[in-house]
Write a protein that holds these residues in place. Sequence first.
Motif, PDB file in Angstrom:
ATOM      1  N   GLU A 156       0.848  -1.185   0.000  1.00 56.56           N
ATOM      2  CA  GLU A 156       0.000   0.000   0.000  1.00 56.56           C
ATOM      3  C   GLU A 156       0.890   1.244   0.000  1.00 56.56           C
ATOM      4  OE1 GLU A 156      -3.258  -0.514  -0.274  1.00 56.56           O
ATOM      5  OE2 GLU A 156      -2.827  -2.651  -0.150  1.00 56.56           O
ATOM      6  N   ASP A 157       0.385   2.348  -0.530  1.00 56.72           N
ATOM      7  CA  ASP A 157       1.186   3.573  -0.586  1.00 56.72           C
ATOM      8  C   ASP A 157       1.610   4.058   0.794  1.00 56.72           C
ATOM      9  OD1 ASP A 157       1.125   3.598  -3.303  1.00 56.72           O
ATOM     10  OD2 ASP A 157      -0.296   5.264  -3.499  1.00 56.72           O
ATOM     11  N   PHE A 177       2.067   1.233 -10.541  1.00 57.01           N
ATOM     12  CA  PHE A 177       1.294   1.939  -9.522  1.00 57.01           C
ATOM     13  C   PHE A 177      -0.199   1.818  -9.837  1.00 57.01           C
ATOM     14  CE2 PHE A 177       5.493   3.673  -9.669  1.00 57.01           C
ATOM     15  CZ  PHE A 177       5.826   3.863  -8.337  1.00 57.01           C
ATOM     16  N   TYR A 178      -0.991   1.662  -8.786  1.00 59.41           N
ATOM     17  CA  TYR A 178      -2.423   1.402  -8.934  1.00 59.41           C
ATOM     18  C   TYR A 178      -3.218   2.390  -8.082  1.00 59.41           C
ATOM     19  CZ  TYR A 178      -0.451  -2.927 -10.675  1.00 59.41           C
ATOM     20  OH  TYR A 178       0.299  -3.846 -11.379  1.00 59.41           O
ATOM     21  N   SER A 179      -4.385   2.750  -8.594  1.00 61.59           N
ATOM     22  CA  SER A 179      -5.278   3.666  -7.881  1.00 61.59           C
ATOM     23  C   SER A 179      -6.590   2.964  -7.557  1.00 61.59           C
ATOM     24  CB  SER A 179      -5.570   4.911  -8.730  1.00 61.59           C
ATOM     25  OG  SER A 179      -4.402   5.688  -8.902  1.00 61.59           O
ATOM     26  N   HIS A 365      -7.327   5.702  -2.672  1.00 56.46           N
ATOM     27  CA  HIS A 365      -6.165   5.049  -2.092  1.00 56.46           C
ATOM     28  C   HIS A 365      -5.243   4.620  -3.229  1.00 56.46           C
ATOM     29  CE1 HIS A 365      -4.187   3.058   1.302  1.00 56.46           C
ATOM     30  NE2 HIS A 365      -3.974   2.007   0.519  1.00 56.46           N
ATOM     31  N   GLY A 366      -4.022   4.228  -2.886  1.00 53.38           N
ATOM     32  CA  GLY A 366      -3.085   3.777  -3.896  1.00 53.38           C
ATOM     33  C   GLY A 366      -2.220   2.634  -3.402  1.00 53.38           C
ATOM     34  N   SER A 367      -1.677   1.881  -4.344  1.00 57.08           N
ATOM     35  CA  SER A 367      -0.761   0.789  -4.013  1.00 57.08           C
ATOM     36  C   SER A 367       0.253   0.666  -5.129  1.00 57.08           C
ATOM     37  CB  SER A 367      -1.520  -0.526  -3.828  1.00 57.08           C
ATOM     38  OG  SER A 367      -2.204  -0.890  -5.012  1.00 57.08           O
ATOM     39  N   ARG A 368       1.254  -0.176  -4.922  1.00 60.64           N
ATOM     40  CA  ARG A 368       2.283  -0.349  -5.943  1.00 60.64           C
ATOM     41  C   ARG A 368       2.761  -1.781  -5.987  1.00 60.64           C
ATOM     42  NH1 ARG A 368       6.571   2.644  -1.965  1.00 60.64           N
ATOM     43  NH2 ARG A 368       4.684   3.120  -0.829  1.00 60.64           N
TER      44      ARG A 368
END
Length: 374
Positions: A156-157, A177-179, A365-368
């Motif tokens: 998670e970011d 990167f994902y939103s 939110h974001g993740s990678r």
Amino acid sequence: MTTADPAPPVASLAQRAAAPPVLPPLTAGGLTWRPATRDDAGALLHLRNTVAEADGEPYRESLDELLEILDAPWHRFDTDSVLGLDAAGVLRAYGYVETMPGDTARVRAFLWGAVHPDRRGEGIGREVFAWQEARARQLLAATGADLPGRIAGFLEDDAPAPKVRLYERAGFTPRRFYSDLERDLRDLDAHPLPAVALDDGLVLLPLDDAHDEAARLAHNDAFRDHWGSEPQTPEQWRDGRATYAPEWSFVVVDPEPDVAALLADPRTDSETAAALRAGEPLVVGYHVAARYEADFAVRGHPFGFTDTLGVRRAYRGRKVAVALLAAGMRAFAADGMAVAALDVDTQNPSGAHGLYASLGYRKRHGSRLLTIEL
């Protein structure tokens, strides 16, 4: 910064993986270690949700979701997982490595694991992570594939700094990167959904059993040009059904496709070609939705989730994706969901991020994804 796929490797994957002959020992924290079994589902669920709450992650799991992971036929928990239990037999840490049966262009190994918040700072996480990376290298080397390889994990970011450092010290690089996006559905009069008329005889239908395999073929075609995507086998496609919401899922079908043109198109894969010759229905786009009820309280409202959305490459530019998303959102709203949600690769080649923004989706939110490329 996101990086592109590296140049094709020269050495064999077995050489590049540099798999250790013996896995590193697990000694930190005085825990007892063994592989996971299906009987551990309840303890694993408690640990994973405890970690998610402590780290502020925007999701929780249900028992059905976890059992589906443990039951997936391609998972080898007997050799590819470890559980760390304290003297009282309480689960305090876990790790497992997941490989995918459908990989054809790049073989991948994903790392999943965590340590209970009360037992952090004892070196347990470092040892579990080292065990996972070593096991991933063994699994990739054992494929015998002469292909690129990838060891990967998600963060998670706002993941805790020690977890980020584990990846950095091991040489993992942020690769994608994902939103996590949401679209409010509580006032559709003020913020209406688009009305889409499909052209050339295309038909929007509920996703039912008769179109499920055709939807899988459409998915494999739609994601063929997406970074990191590999074809899904029928087993993989049916995975995740613990949260599957058929009442929110749709397909667009071409009832009279130009079979000759599609067979002549070099983009048409062999499975689709066989289905066309057999007269099977041609799904050109699909919206697979999920109901993550365990997450409702975390998000603060009920929501419908677009798990997968795709359009065949030969049918892009014909408003298929908009029609599917609108149908999904209307179904969410009719079922009392406050928002529509989905997760998107920020560099999706189909322009999906711009589409979602135009329909009112906003980032929550974001993740990678972090990887070692082999």
